[in-house]
Design an enzyme around this catalytic site. Structure first.
Site, mmCIF file in Angstrom:
data_model
loop_
_atom_site.group_PDB
_atom_site.id
_atom_site.type_symbol
_atom_site.label_atom_id
_atom_site.label_comp_id
_atom_site.label_asym_id
_atom_site.label_seq_id
_atom_site.Cartn_x
_atom_site.Cartn_y
_atom_site.Cartn_z
ATOM 1 N N PHE A 1 -20.321 -65.228 -56.550
ATOM 2 C CA PHE A 1 -18.889 -65.324 -56.281
ATOM 3 C C PHE A 1 -18.588 -64.695 -54.915
ATOM 4 O O PHE A 1 -17.902 -65.290 -54.067
ATOM 5 C CB PHE A 1 -18.126 -64.606 -57.399
ATOM 6 N N CYS A 2 -19.078 -63.480 -54.699
ATOM 7 C CA CYS A 2 -18.767 -62.759 -53.466
ATOM 8 C C CYS A 2 -19.504 -63.344 -52.264
ATOM 9 O O CYS A 2 -18.961 -63.351 -51.152
ATOM 10 C CB CYS A 2 -19.088 -61.279 -53.625
ATOM 11 N N VAL A 3 -20.721 -63.832 -52.454
ATOM 12 C CA VAL A 3 -21.422 -64.486 -51.348
ATOM 13 C C VAL A 3 -20.609 -65.674 -50.861
ATOM 14 O O VAL A 3 -20.400 -65.864 -49.654
ATOM 15 C CB VAL A 3 -22.835 -64.931 -51.769
#
Length: 327
Positions: free
Chosen positions: A85-87
């Site tokens: 998600f954060c990547v």
């Protein structure tokens, strides 16, 4: 609310009041992502929400260091923590900075072409290595990295892996368009310190923050996150702290069976420890074993945050030790 929230049901942002509403308003203006679920998931615990937002704003969004460079560091941290998600979020934000080729190289798991970006990505993955930035830039880069070590753990524990409905973020065009929609906001120059008025807790500022607003924000987040230890007995809280202290603060190694408390016997300690060291391994069964009355969404968010801040502090200790060794 449904969708990306795995275990909590946050109030709709439009019904928010008080500090939660104030954070959402500043978030929309300064981050450009209205109702960002990364923060909405923390809304049941306003001091955590405000602290997390303040650390991210003051380190990643404000200041003088390169926004592209800080996004690369945040992507490196997220890759190390296995937080897809954060990547994806950071590749979208790299598109917003105008660094489209760099964004897609990171999205494909490739190394950046620019040597400085390669160094920053490598440092984000392993903060025990020499710092590829000046001492004047250090508070922003370190603050960004530690902010996302915390945020990655919140996201992996409490949100699904999809950043956009239907997993649309897997398409390059979608990532690019999403980034371009944020370009004007990302390129704005923000006044440092404007998030500090939102903080509801206080804590000691770390030396690495060098009297910047990042220090007050980090101290507040640390104080708010440690409140979660009160949800555990002394023995369970000590077990979590001891396990995290025994970790090297670098390698994202999975927990061995004997290190992880049994779900049926010590569910709170198990959940906090997973949040600290392997949040992507948290299962429905792990949460269900602990999340029963009198515990609420507020409690779950605080427990996960306690595990997350223990990990962040261990990483911070490793960083300080290696910095002193290289001095």
């Amino acid at each position: 609310m449904t969708g990306p929230f795995r275990y909590t049901s946050p109030e709709p942002p439009k019904s928010a009041t008080g500090v939660v509403a104030d954070v959402y308003a500043q978030l929309a203006t300064d981050f450009g992502i209205d109702r960002a679920v990364t923060f909405v998931v923390l809304s049941a615990a306003p001091p955590l929400l405000a602290g997390t937002w303040a650390v991210m704003r003051e380190s990643l969004l404000a200041g003088q260091a390169s926004r592209t460079g800080k996004e690369v560091v945040a992507a490196g941290v997220s890759l190390a923590n296995r937080c897809p998600f954060c990547v994806t979020a950071h590749t979208v934000l790299l598109h917003a900075t105008g660094d489209h080729a760099l964004a897609e190289r990171i999205a494909r798991g490739e190394q950046p072409e620019d040597s400085r970006h390669r160094q920053l990505l490598a440092w984000g993955k392993d903060m025990s290595t020499p710092q590829p930035f000046s001492s004047g830039e250090a508070p922003e880069y370190i603050g960004t990295a530690l902010a996302f070590h915390f945020i990655n753990r919140i996201v992996s524990s409490l949100l699904t892996e999809e950043m956009l409905p239907g997993g649309a973020e897997k398409y390059r065009l979608v990532r690019s368009v999403a980034g371009r929609s944020l370009a004007r906001t990302v390129r704005r120059e923000l006044v440092p310190g404007e998030s500090l008025a939102l903080l509801e807790t206080e804590g000691a500022a770390p030396a690495w923050a060098a009297d910047t607003p990042i220090g007050a924000a980090f101290g507040a987040l640390r104080a708010a996150a440690h409140l979660g230890a009160e949800l555990l007995g002394d023995e369970d809280a000590a077990l979590v702290r001891a396990s995290v202290a025994a970790w090297d603060g670098v390698a994202p190694l999975p927990l061995h069976g004997e290190e992880l408390p049994a779900r049926a016997e010590r569910p709170g300690a198990r959940l906090a420890l997973l949040a600290a060291r392997a949040p992507y391994r948290i299962t429905d069964e792990d949460v269900a074993a602990w999340l029963a009355p009198p515990f609420t969404d507020h409690c779950l968010v605080h427990l996960i945050a306690f595990g997350a801040i223990c990990a962040v502090e261990r990483i911070e200790d490793t960083l300080i030790t290696r910095t002193e060794e290289h001095a």
